[in-house]
Design a protein around this motif. Structure first.
Motif, PDB file in Angstrom:
ATOM      1  N   LEU A   6      83.905  32.810  25.102  1.00  0.00           N
ATOM      2  CA  LEU A   6      82.495  33.174  25.171  1.00  0.00           C
ATOM      3  C   LEU A   6      81.957  32.913  26.569  1.00  0.00           C
ATOM      4  O   LEU A   6      82.487  32.076  27.288  1.00  0.00           O
ATOM      5  CB  LEU A   6      81.704  32.329  24.162  1.00  0.00           C
ATOM      6  CG  LEU A   6      82.174  32.402  22.712  1.00  0.00           C
ATOM      7  CD1 LEU A   6      81.467  31.352  21.878  1.00  0.00           C
ATOM      8  CD2 LEU A   6      81.936  33.787  22.153  1.00  0.00           C
ATOM      9  N   ARG A   9      74.946  33.261  28.584  1.00  0.00           N
ATOM     10  CA  ARG A   9      74.018  34.255  29.128  1.00  0.00           C
ATOM     11  C   ARG A   9      73.125  33.662  30.218  1.00  0.00           C
ATOM     12  O   ARG A   9      72.557  34.388  31.014  1.00  0.00           O
ATOM     13  CB  ARG A   9      73.144  34.821  28.019  1.00  0.00           C
ATOM     14  CG  ARG A   9      73.877  35.740  27.076  1.00  0.00           C
ATOM     15  CD  ARG A   9      72.921  36.368  26.073  1.00  0.00           C
ATOM     16  NE  ARG A   9      73.597  37.294  25.202  1.00  0.00           N
ATOM     17  CZ  ARG A   9      73.959  37.010  23.954  1.00  0.00           C
ATOM     18  NH1 ARG A   9      73.709  35.829  23.440  1.00  0.00           N
ATOM     19  NH2 ARG A   9      74.572  37.919  23.230  1.00  0.00           N
ATOM     20  N   SER A  29      73.018  30.133  24.024  1.00  0.00           N
ATOM     21  CA  SER A  29      73.048  31.589  24.141  1.00  0.00           C
ATOM     22  C   SER A  29      74.394  32.025  24.721  1.00  0.00           C
ATOM     23  O   SER A  29      74.541  32.256  25.918  1.00  0.00           O
ATOM     24  CB  SER A  29      71.894  32.060  25.036  1.00  0.00           C
ATOM     25  OG  SER A  29      71.877  33.472  25.090  1.00  0.00           O
ATOM     26  N   THR A  31      77.908  34.638  24.384  1.00  0.00           N
ATOM     27  CA  THR A  31      78.266  35.985  23.964  1.00  0.00           C
ATOM     28  C   THR A  31      79.742  36.276  24.220  1.00  0.00           C
ATOM     29  O   THR A  31      80.341  35.693  25.127  1.00  0.00           O
ATOM     30  CB  THR A  31      77.406  37.040  24.695  1.00  0.00           C
ATOM     31  OG1 THR A  31      77.779  38.348  24.241  1.00  0.00           O
ATOM     32  CG2 THR A  31      77.575  36.968  26.205  1.00  0.00           C
ATOM     33  N   GLU A  32      80.286  37.198  23.424  1.00  0.00           N
ATOM     34  CA  GLU A  32      81.649  37.690  23.637  1.00  0.00           C
ATOM     35  C   GLU A  32      81.646  38.886  24.588  1.00  0.00           C
ATOM     36  O   GLU A  32      82.703  39.335  25.021  1.00  0.00           O
ATOM     37  CB  GLU A  32      82.268  38.117  22.314  1.00  0.00           C
ATOM     38  CG  GLU A  32      82.509  36.972  21.360  1.00  0.00           C
ATOM     39  CD  GLU A  32      83.101  37.447  20.035  1.00  0.00           C
ATOM     40  OE1 GLU A  32      83.104  38.675  19.771  1.00  0.00           O
ATOM     41  OE2 GLU A  32      83.544  36.594  19.270  1.00  0.00           O
ATOM     42  N   ASP A  33      80.481  39.402  24.917  1.00  0.00           N
ATOM     43  CA  ASP A  33      80.339  40.613  25.719  1.00  0.00           C
ATOM     44  C   ASP A  33      80.197  40.277  27.204  1.00  0.00           C
ATOM     45  O   ASP A  33      79.095  40.153  27.736  1.00  0.00           O
ATOM     46  CB  ASP A  33      79.121  41.399  25.232  1.00  0.00           C
ATOM     47  CG  ASP A  33      79.070  42.811  25.794  1.00  0.00           C
ATOM     48  OD1 ASP A  33      80.055  43.234  26.437  1.00  0.00           O
ATOM     49  OD2 ASP A  33      78.048  43.486  25.592  1.00  0.00           O
ATOM     50  N   TRP A  34      81.355  40.102  27.852  1.00  0.00           N
ATOM     51  CA  TRP A  34      81.374  39.751  29.266  1.00  0.00           C
ATOM     52  C   TRP A  34      82.610  40.333  29.930  1.00  0.00           C
ATOM     53  O   TRP A  34      83.542  40.753  29.252  1.00  0.00           O
ATOM     54  CB  TRP A  34      81.304  38.237  29.459  1.00  0.00           C
ATOM     55  CG  TRP A  34      82.443  37.459  28.850  1.00  0.00           C
ATOM     56  CD1 TRP A  34      82.552  37.064  27.549  1.00  0.00           C
ATOM     57  CD2 TRP A  34      83.613  36.983  29.512  1.00  0.00           C
ATOM     58  NE1 TRP A  34      83.731  36.367  27.367  1.00  0.00           N
ATOM     59  CE2 TRP A  34      84.398  36.295  28.554  1.00  0.00           C
ATOM     60  CE3 TRP A  34      84.072  37.061  30.814  1.00  0.00           C
ATOM     61  CZ2 TRP A  34      85.617  35.707  28.871  1.00  0.00           C
ATOM     62  CZ3 TRP A  34      85.293  36.466  31.123  1.00  0.00           C
ATOM     63  CH2 TRP A  34      86.039  35.800  30.152  1.00  0.00           C
TER      64      TRP A  34
END
Length: 65
Positions: A6, A9, A29, A31-34
């Motif tokens: 992860l 953010r 905060s 995320t896996e979206d990186w």
């Protein structure tokens, strides 16, 4: 990059999948979206650390969505 990790953010630090908070700033905060990955060993001597506003050694994502 291992998509199971992860990224924060807030500060872009990379955390292990079992962590609930960022290891650098303590934010929840995550995320896996990186994308992209950089290891900063000496932030006071690193141009990329200055550009990313990184002040602590660690693993960081270059782009966090």
């Amino acid at each position: 990059m291992a998509s199971d990790r992860l990224a924060c953010r807030e500060c872009h630090a990379v955390a292990e999948p079992d962590q609930d908070t960022c290891p650098i700033c303590g934010s929840t905060s995550l995320t896996e979206d990186w994308a992209g990955y950089v290891i900063v060993a000496h932030p006071d001597e690193s141009e990329i650390a200055v550009e990313m506003e990184v002040t602590q050694p660690g693993k960081y994502a270059l782009k966090v969505r």
